[in-house]
Design a protein around this motif. Structure first.
Motif, PDB file in Angstrom:
ATOM      1  N   GLY A   1      21.912  15.335  67.343  1.00  0.00           N
ATOM      2  CA  GLY A   1      21.493  15.631  65.978  1.00  0.00           C
ATOM      3  C   GLY A   1      20.935  17.031  65.845  1.00  0.00           C
ATOM      4  N   ILE A   2      20.848  17.480  64.607  1.00  0.00           N
ATOM      5  CA  ILE A   2      20.254  18.774  64.272  1.00  0.00           C
ATOM      6  C   ILE A   2      19.170  18.526  63.232  1.00  0.00           C
ATOM      7  N   LEU A   3      17.922  18.763  63.598  1.00  0.00           N
ATOM      8  CA  LEU A   3      16.784  18.591  62.699  1.00  0.00           C
ATOM      9  C   LEU A   3      16.301  19.975  62.272  1.00  0.00           C
ATOM     10  N   GLU A   4      16.325  20.229  60.967  1.00  0.00           N
ATOM     11  CA  GLU A   4      15.911  21.534  60.441  1.00  0.00           C
ATOM     12  C   GLU A   4      14.769  21.327  59.449  1.00  0.00           C
ATOM     13  N   MET A   5      13.685  22.079  59.679  1.00  0.00           N
ATOM     14  CA  MET A   5      12.454  21.862  58.930  1.00  0.00           C
ATOM     15  C   MET A   5      11.943  23.168  58.331  1.00  0.00           C
TER      16      MET A   5
ATOM     17  N   ARG B   1      16.586  24.981  51.212  1.00  0.00           N
ATOM     18  CA  ARG B   1      16.046  26.004  50.300  1.00  0.00           C
ATOM     19  C   ARG B   1      15.214  25.365  49.199  1.00  0.00           C
ATOM     20  N   ALA B   2      15.501  24.102  48.882  1.00  0.00           N
ATOM     21  CA  ALA B   2      14.753  23.387  47.845  1.00  0.00           C
ATOM     22  C   ALA B   2      13.510  22.688  48.387  1.00  0.00           C
ATOM     23  N   GLY B   3      13.235  22.866  49.682  1.00  0.00           N
ATOM     24  CA  GLY B   3      11.993  22.350  50.237  1.00  0.00           C
ATOM     25  C   GLY B   3      12.105  21.071  51.042  1.00  0.00           C
ATOM     26  N   PHE B   4      13.336  20.691  51.434  1.00  0.00           N
ATOM     27  CA  PHE B   4      13.538  19.462  52.186  1.00  0.00           C
ATOM     28  C   PHE B   4      13.875  19.760  53.638  1.00  0.00           C
ATOM     29  N   ALA B   5      13.287  19.016  54.567  1.00  0.00           N
ATOM     30  CA  ALA B   5      13.792  18.985  55.930  1.00  0.00           C
ATOM     31  C   ALA B   5      15.070  18.153  55.939  1.00  0.00           C
ATOM     32  N   THR B   6      15.968  18.421  56.889  1.00  0.00           N
ATOM     33  CA  THR B   6      17.221  17.671  56.962  1.00  0.00           C
ATOM     34  C   THR B   6      17.513  17.265  58.398  1.00  0.00           C
ATOM     35  N   LEU B   7      18.153  16.112  58.539  1.00  0.00           N
ATOM     36  CA  LEU B   7      18.645  15.658  59.839  1.00  0.00           C
ATOM     37  C   LEU B   7      20.118  15.323  59.690  1.00  0.00           C
TER      38      LEU B   7
ATOM     39  N   ARG C   1       8.169  18.660  52.252  1.00  0.00           N
ATOM     40  CA  ARG C   1       7.438  17.480  51.779  1.00  0.00           C
ATOM     41  C   ARG C   1       8.275  16.208  51.815  1.00  0.00           C
ATOM     42  N   ALA C   2       9.512  16.315  52.304  1.00  0.00           N
ATOM     43  CA  ALA C   2      10.387  15.141  52.457  1.00  0.00           C
ATOM     44  C   ALA C   2      11.480  15.517  53.437  1.00  0.00           C
ATOM     45  N   VAL C   3      12.126  14.497  54.001  1.00  0.00           N
ATOM     46  CA  VAL C   3      13.245  14.727  54.915  1.00  0.00           C
ATOM     47  C   VAL C   3      14.453  13.939  54.424  1.00  0.00           C
TER      48      VAL C   3
ATOM     49  N   VAL D   1      25.523  21.518  52.023  1.00  0.00           N
ATOM     50  CA  VAL D   1      24.565  20.804  51.170  1.00  0.00           C
ATOM     51  C   VAL D   1      23.180  20.811  51.805  1.00  0.00           C
ATOM     52  N   ALA D   2      23.124  20.598  53.129  1.00  0.00           N
ATOM     53  CA  ALA D   2      21.835  20.593  53.827  1.00  0.00           C
ATOM     54  C   ALA D   2      21.121  21.918  53.675  1.00  0.00           C
ATOM     55  N   ALA D   3      21.867  23.024  53.776  1.00  0.00           N
ATOM     56  CA  ALA D   3      21.252  24.345  53.623  1.00  0.00           C
ATOM     57  C   ALA D   3      20.647  24.503  52.231  1.00  0.00           C
ATOM     58  N   GLY D   4      21.350  23.998  51.220  1.00  0.00           N
ATOM     59  CA  GLY D   4      20.811  24.058  49.869  1.00  0.00           C
ATOM     60  C   GLY D   4      19.561  23.216  49.709  1.00  0.00           C
ATOM     61  N   LEU D   5      19.545  22.045  50.323  1.00  0.00           N
ATOM     62  CA  LEU D   5      18.365  21.184  50.254  1.00  0.00           C
ATOM     63  C   LEU D   5      17.184  21.812  50.999  1.00  0.00           C
TER      64      LEU D   5
END
Length: 217
Positions: A17-21, A53-59, A26-28, A47-51
């Motif tokens: 996996g790739i976890l980006e924070m 930028r909007a303040g979300f961590a992504t996995l 304030r949310a993942v 899409v993850a990159a856009g999220l």
């Protein structure tokens, strides 16, 4: 931004996996990819990159091992095994909850294709999911679990993906939770048209921002 390559122990195997924070997330949002895809899906990564930028961590993580993926490429052994995919997603969410860096954050699921069904099944069984977004998904494959989903669900479909629109409408009729279908004008199943994925990202960020309490732009 902090980026970690992670191994997630599930079903006696390890899933990459790739976890980006981003700072102050304030949310993942956990991505659940579709048939034949992986954590390296260019569309999900966009899409993850856009999220982020909007303040979300992504996995983004693999639902199958490399060996399982090779078998699946030959005979589709795993891609429609929604129970297996949902179980692995559930275990991944449990793993995420144990992490000190993101474990306390609200959780959203972003599912594509068959991954959307796995997201819905997992959410029906767990209380830790706060919102779901489906992109070109097959929520109909969640079957009886649709009636058990209690979290706000956004179904995004391309305007020209007419059969998947029909299947999403059929699935939506079985949802009792807060839900909405959004049709992206001029888009086909993979949202390859100019601006289509940007619109998906905008819709997803707005939905997650509304229901997970994270900033969106």
């Amino acid at each position: 931004m902090h980026t970690l390559q992670v191994d997630i122990p599930v079903d006696y195997v390890n899933l990459g996996g790739i976890l980006e924070m981003p700072d102050g997330a304030r949310a993942v949002v956990v991505f659940v990819h579709g048939s034949g895809s992986s954590r390296f899906s260019p569309r999900n990564r966009q899409v993850a990159a856009g999220l982020q930028r909007a303040g979300f961590a992504t996995l983004l993580f693999d639902l199958l091992t490399a060996e399982e993926q090779r078998h699946d490429n030959v005979d589709a052994t795993y891609r429609f095994n929604i129970a297996l995919l949902a179980r692995r997603l559930g275990a991944t969410l449990g793993w995420l909850r144990e992490r000190a860096d993101v474990g306390a954050l609200p959780v959203g699921l972003f599912g594509a294709s068959t991954g959307a069904a796995a997201a819905l099944v997992a959410a029906a069984e767990m209380a830790t999911v706060g919102a779901i977004v489906s992109r070109g998904g097959r929520p109909d494959l969640a079957r009886a679990d649709l009636a058990l989903v209690h979290v706000p669900t956004l179904l995004i479909v391309g305007e020209l993906d007419t059969e998947v629109i029909r299947l999403n409408e059929k699935a939506a009729a079985q949802l009792s939770c807060e839900h909405r279908i959004e049709i992206v004008p001029g888009a086909t199943h993979l949202f390859e048209e100019p601006g289509a994925l940007e619109e998906v990202t905008r819709l997803a960020a707005g939905w997650f921002g509304r229901w997970l309490g994270a900033a969106s732009s």
